[in-house]
Structures are given as C-alpha cells and as structure tokens.
Design a protein around this motif. Structure first.
Motif, short mmCIF file in Angstrom:
data_model
loop_
_atom_site.label_atom_id
_atom_site.label_comp_id
_atom_site.label_asym_id
_atom_site.label_seq_id
_atom_site.Cartn_x
_atom_site.Cartn_y
_atom_site.Cartn_z
N LYS A 132 -41.71 10.46 -35.79
CA LYS A 132 -40.97 11.16 -36.85
C LYS A 132 -39.75 10.38 -37.29
O LYS A 132 -39.45 10.30 -38.49
N ILE A 133 -39.02 9.79 -36.34
CA ILE A 133 -37.78 9.10 -36.70
C ILE A 133 -37.98 7.61 -36.97
O ILE A 133 -37.09 6.96 -37.50
N ARG A 134 -39.16 7.09 -36.58
CA ARG A 134 -39.50 5.69 -36.90
C ARG A 134 -40.92 5.67 -37.49
O ARG A 134 -41.85 5.17 -36.87
N PRO A 135 -41.10 6.23 -38.69
CA PRO A 135 -42.45 6.32 -39.28
C PRO A 135 -43.12 4.95 -39.37
O PRO A 135 -42.51 3.98 -39.82
N GLY A 136 -44.35 4.89 -38.92
CA GLY A 136 -45.12 3.66 -39.02
C GLY A 136 -44.80 2.62 -37.97
O GLY A 136 -45.40 1.53 -37.96
N ALA A 137 -43.85 2.90 -37.10
CA ALA A 137 -43.44 1.90 -36.10
C ALA A 137 -44.49 1.71 -35.02
O ALA A 137 -44.63 0.62 -34.46
N ALA A 138 -45.21 2.76 -34.70
CA ALA A 138 -46.24 2.66 -33.66
C ALA A 138 -47.51 2.06 -34.26
O ALA A 138 -48.07 2.59 -35.22
N GLN A 139 -47.93 0.95 -33.68
CA GLN A 139 -49.10 0.24 -34.19
C GLN A 139 -50.25 0.32 -33.18
O GLN A 139 -50.04 0.23 -31.97
N PRO A 140 -51.49 0.49 -33.67
CA PRO A 140 -52.63 0.51 -32.75
C PRO A 140 -52.86 -0.85 -32.11
O PRO A 140 -52.39 -1.88 -32.60
N GLY A 141 -53.58 -0.85 -31.00
CA GLY A 141 -53.86 -2.09 -30.30
C GLY A 141 -54.96 -1.90 -29.27
O GLY A 141 -55.68 -0.90 -29.30
N GLU A 142 -55.05 -2.85 -28.36
CA GLU A 142 -56.12 -2.83 -27.37
C GLU A 142 -55.63 -2.37 -26.00
O GLU A 142 -54.48 -2.63 -25.63
N ILE A 143 -56.52 -1.73 -25.28
CA ILE A 143 -56.31 -1.45 -23.86
C ILE A 143 -57.08 -2.53 -23.11
O ILE A 143 -58.31 -2.65 -23.26
N VAL A 144 -56.36 -3.32 -22.34
CA VAL A 144 -56.93 -4.51 -21.72
C VAL A 144 -56.78 -4.45 -20.21
O VAL A 144 -55.71 -4.10 -19.70
N HIS A 145 -57.82 -4.78 -19.50
CA HIS A 145 -57.73 -4.90 -18.04
C HIS A 145 -56.94 -6.14 -17.69
O HIS A 145 -56.92 -7.12 -18.46
N ALA A 146 -56.28 -6.13 -16.56
CA ALA A 146 -55.49 -7.28 -16.13
C ALA A 146 -56.33 -8.54 -16.02
O ALA A 146 -55.79 -9.66 -16.09
N ASP A 147 -57.63 -8.39 -15.86
CA ASP A 147 -58.50 -9.57 -15.76
C ASP A 147 -58.96 -10.08 -17.12
O ASP A 147 -59.72 -11.04 -17.22
N GLY A 148 -58.47 -9.43 -18.19
CA GLY A 148 -58.76 -9.91 -19.54
C GLY A 148 -59.79 -9.10 -20.30
O GLY A 148 -59.95 -9.26 -21.52
N ARG A 149 -60.52 -8.23 -19.66
CA ARG A 149 -61.52 -7.41 -20.34
C ARG A 149 -60.88 -6.40 -21.29
O ARG A 149 -59.93 -5.73 -20.92
N VAL A 150 -61.43 -6.29 -22.49
CA VAL A 150 -60.98 -5.26 -23.43
C VAL A 150 -61.76 -3.99 -23.14
O VAL A 150 -62.99 -3.97 -23.20
N GLU B 243 -53.44 4.06 -29.97
CA GLU B 243 -52.75 4.33 -31.23
C GLU B 243 -51.28 3.94 -31.18
O GLU B 243 -50.51 4.31 -32.07
N GLY B 244 -50.87 3.23 -30.15
CA GLY B 244 -49.48 2.81 -30.04
C GLY B 244 -49.00 2.84 -28.60
O GLY B 244 -49.34 3.77 -27.86
N VAL B 245 -48.22 1.83 -28.20
CA VAL B 245 -47.74 1.75 -26.81
C VAL B 245 -46.81 2.91 -26.47
O VAL B 245 -46.59 3.20 -25.28
N ILE B 246 -46.25 3.59 -27.48
CA ILE B 246 -45.34 4.70 -27.21
C ILE B 246 -46.03 5.86 -26.51
O ILE B 246 -45.37 6.75 -25.97
N HIS B 247 -47.37 5.85 -26.49
CA HIS B 247 -48.12 6.93 -25.85
C HIS B 247 -48.36 6.66 -24.36
O HIS B 247 -49.01 7.46 -23.69
N TYR B 248 -47.81 5.56 -23.83
CA TYR B 248 -48.09 5.16 -22.46
C TYR B 248 -46.81 4.81 -21.70
O TYR B 248 -45.83 4.37 -22.31
N THR B 249 -46.86 4.99 -20.39
CA THR B 249 -45.75 4.60 -19.52
C THR B 249 -46.31 3.87 -18.30
O THR B 249 -47.46 4.09 -17.90
#
Length: 378
Positions: free
Chosen positions: A228-246, A251-257
């Motif tokens: 709401k306060i930073r519209p469009g700031a959250a960008q989609p991306g990939e969830i990747v295993h530490a070994d490199g597998r996708v 929908e944005g890193v802000i949804h994860y901790t």
C-alpha cells in the motif's frame, strides 16, 4: 531527615508535589497504572498520548495501541485521577522515522522490529524532548524493565517478571536517556499485580486486553501494508533451492522471512524446506534444509553500549545475547570491530537469525542489559 532531602519514589531529594513527571500514556493498563500510582503518591503528573498514525483502519481491531479508543481511555484516566493530559500529533514523524524504514527494510529482505525504532526515535527522543520542554524532572513509561542505580550511574536491568520483560525492545536506550527515564512497573512479579492496581485505582482499563501485533498493522498483514505504501515495489521472482534448483515462483520477497517453513507454495517435496536467504537483487527466495539456518557468527551495527567503560576493539566481552524477542539469552563473545560495530560469536549455533532483528547484550550472570546492536548481512 528533612522531607525535602529524602529521596522520593522517583529518586529526587524533594517532596513528590515538587517533582514533575511526564507519563507516556498509550491508553493501555500499564501506562495508566503508572500515571494513576504517581498521581496518588502526590507527584505533579502530566499525561501525554501520541497520535502516531491514521486511526481509521485500526479502530475495528482490538489491541492496536495508540488508536482513537486508546486516546479516549488515556484521557478518562487523567480525568479520574485529576492530572492534565495532552494529545500530540506525531503522525508525520512516526511515518518518517518508523513506518517508512519498516517498509524499506522488508523490501530489502530484512525482518525489522519497528517497536524498537519507535522507542528510540519517537518516545525516547522527541517525546522525551517534549517532557523537558514541559520542565518535567523525568519521564515515566509503562514498560516492564528496571532502572537501577549502579556505581557508575543508572543501569538498565531486565524486569522482575521474565515473562513480561521488554529489555529486547529497549536496548537502544542511551545512558543520557536512561538518566531521565523511570519505569515504575519493572519490579512487579506478574501482570496480575498491574491489573490489581488498576482495580484499586478504579481505572476503566483494568481489564483491557494487551496490545497485539504491530500497532500500525492492525490485521497483522505486513506485506499488504508495504504494498500500500510502496505500490509496485514488490516484484515476482523465483523460489530456488540452495543447490540451484528452481522450485517455483513468488510474488515478492516481502511475503517471506528467514526461517519460514509454512506457506512457501512449493508442495510435493519429500524434505521439509525453510527460507535460508532472501536475495533481493536477484529477487530470489532461497530455501534449504533446517541445518542451513544455524548461525554462530553474527555481524551487528549501530551498537548502543551500556557498559561502564568504553566499547573498544581492544577488548572482548563474554556476555549473553538475545537474537529474537522470543528467544532466551545465550552465551556469546562480543568482539568490537569499530566504535559502533561488532561481531558476535555464539557458544552454540542459533537458527532463524535474520538481518533487521536486534542482538541484545546481557550480563553473563544477573539481569543487567549491556545494550546491543542491529543484525546485518556483513
């Protein structure tokens, strides 16, 4: 001993009536009891409540501090106990000093603690300055923490009630601020004692529920607020295993901790996976096994040192540290790497250590708080 030379309950060598104290009143039971108790003891009490944000969305949520109902409750306590009460509009200041940084930290892949910044930048800085402008001798709050006189001056100590202790959220209190602050509830052994005092003073907030969640996020949905306060700031991306597998998309890193296991959106895997890193530049959420969360060395910055001597890189400090508000202090060595920076080496590895959280220092034995710093990536 003459009355005006005997220390009163706030530590001043004068009668309570000649001691002015500003009480930071949130409208909850804790600060209300502090104000009522000091008024009953004859102190010159001035109550101050801060309007910190637009109340509209928060009014329907019980437990959101500093909302419209809370201001009303604080005013009722002041009227009942017969002391003046003021409401100060700190909305713009709070947004700039707390909310904006909260949003930027989440967008940067950190897990911020806005309550600490609020105490540091708003309550114990600007409000404390207002208290001095009102010619108050000190400022009192309803925090569960103790201020004890030591050989080198006032010391910060954990509350008597470990379950209510708020030292994690007050580590950045400076020595100068500590000299001016008072915490009348720190010696109480349980919240039941506080509520009993509220009943004794006839306060309408005696049974009021405790605050829940972050006050400016009344529904607990941090990502929604940031969008709401930073519209469009959250960008989609990939969830990747530490070994490199996708493994999927997000929908944005802000949804994860860091340390998160549930709600990753990558079902059908045989092994339990946890968020082990948030790579903002590549917009990747990196997941791995639980053992990858274990950390022993933690870089910290913006160190606030409450020890008796200087914080110097010529020494190392054998202390206990707390890396999350919900974790107990653990043994560690704190090694300064600069005037306000350090590396913390834990005796045993901890999981879920996240940039943006605080690392608070405690005495190796006892209850004294030695300050702390902010965890960063190094």
């Amino acid at each position: 001993m003459p009355l005006d030379t005997a220390p009163n309950a706030l530590g001043f060598a004068r009668a309570p009536a000649r001691t002015r104290v500003v009480v930071a009143m949130s409208g909850g039971v804790d600060s209300s009891v502090v104000a009522a108790q000091l008024a009953e003891e004859g102190f010159d009490v001035v109550g101050v409540t801060l309007q910190l944000y637009d109340h509209g969305a928060a009014l329907a949520k019980k437990g959101a501090c500093c909302a419209g109902r809370d201001i009303h409750d604080a005013r009722r306590v002041a009227e009942a106990m017969g002391f003046p009460h003021y409401v100060l509009d700190y909305e713009n200041m709070f947004r700039e000093a707390v909310i904006d940084e909260f949003a930027e930290s989440y967008l940067g892949g950190a897990t911020p603690v806005p309550c600490i910044r609020c105490n540091e930048r708003v309550k114990f800085q600007d409000l404390l300055g207002t208290a001095k402008d009102l010619e108050a001798d000190c400022m009192a709050t309803g925090h569960y923490i103790r201020r004890l006189d030591g050989p080198a001056g006032p010391e910060l100590h954990m509350a008597a009630d470990e379950a209510r202790d708020q030292s994690y959220f007050l580590f950045s209190t400076t020595k100068e601020q500590l000299a001016y602050l008072r915490f009348p509830l720190g010696h109480l052994k349980s919240k039941a004692e506080t509520r009993a005092l509220a009943q004794r003073y006839g306060l309408g907030v005696a049974d009021k529920p405790d605050s829940q969640d972050i006050c400016f996020v009344p529904d607990g949905d941090y990502a929604k607020l940031i969008e709401k306060i930073r519209p469009g700031a959250a960008q989609p991306g990939e969830i990747v295993h530490a070994d490199g597998r996708v493994l999927g998309t997000h929908e944005g890193v802000i949804h994860y901790t860091i340390g998160q296991r549930r709600g990753l959106g990558i079902g059908g895997l045989s092994e339990p996976l946890y968020v082990v890193r948030l790579d903002v530049d590549s917009r990747q959420v990196v997941v791995g096994s639980r053992d990858m969360l274990a950390v022993r060395r933690i870089p910290v910055k913006e160190v606030n040192w409450l020890g008796d001597g200087a914080f110097t890189d010529e020494a190392e400090y054998h202390l206990r540290v707390r890396v999350r508000s919900t974790k107990a202090p653990v043994d560690a060595i704190v090694r300064p790497t600069g005037p306000r920076e350090a590396e913390v080496e834990l005796a045993l590895a901890e999981e879920g250590v996240s940039p943006g959280q605080a690392c608070v220092f405690y005495a190796g034995e006892g209850t004294r708080v030695f300050g702390g710093g902010w965890i960063h990536r190094g």
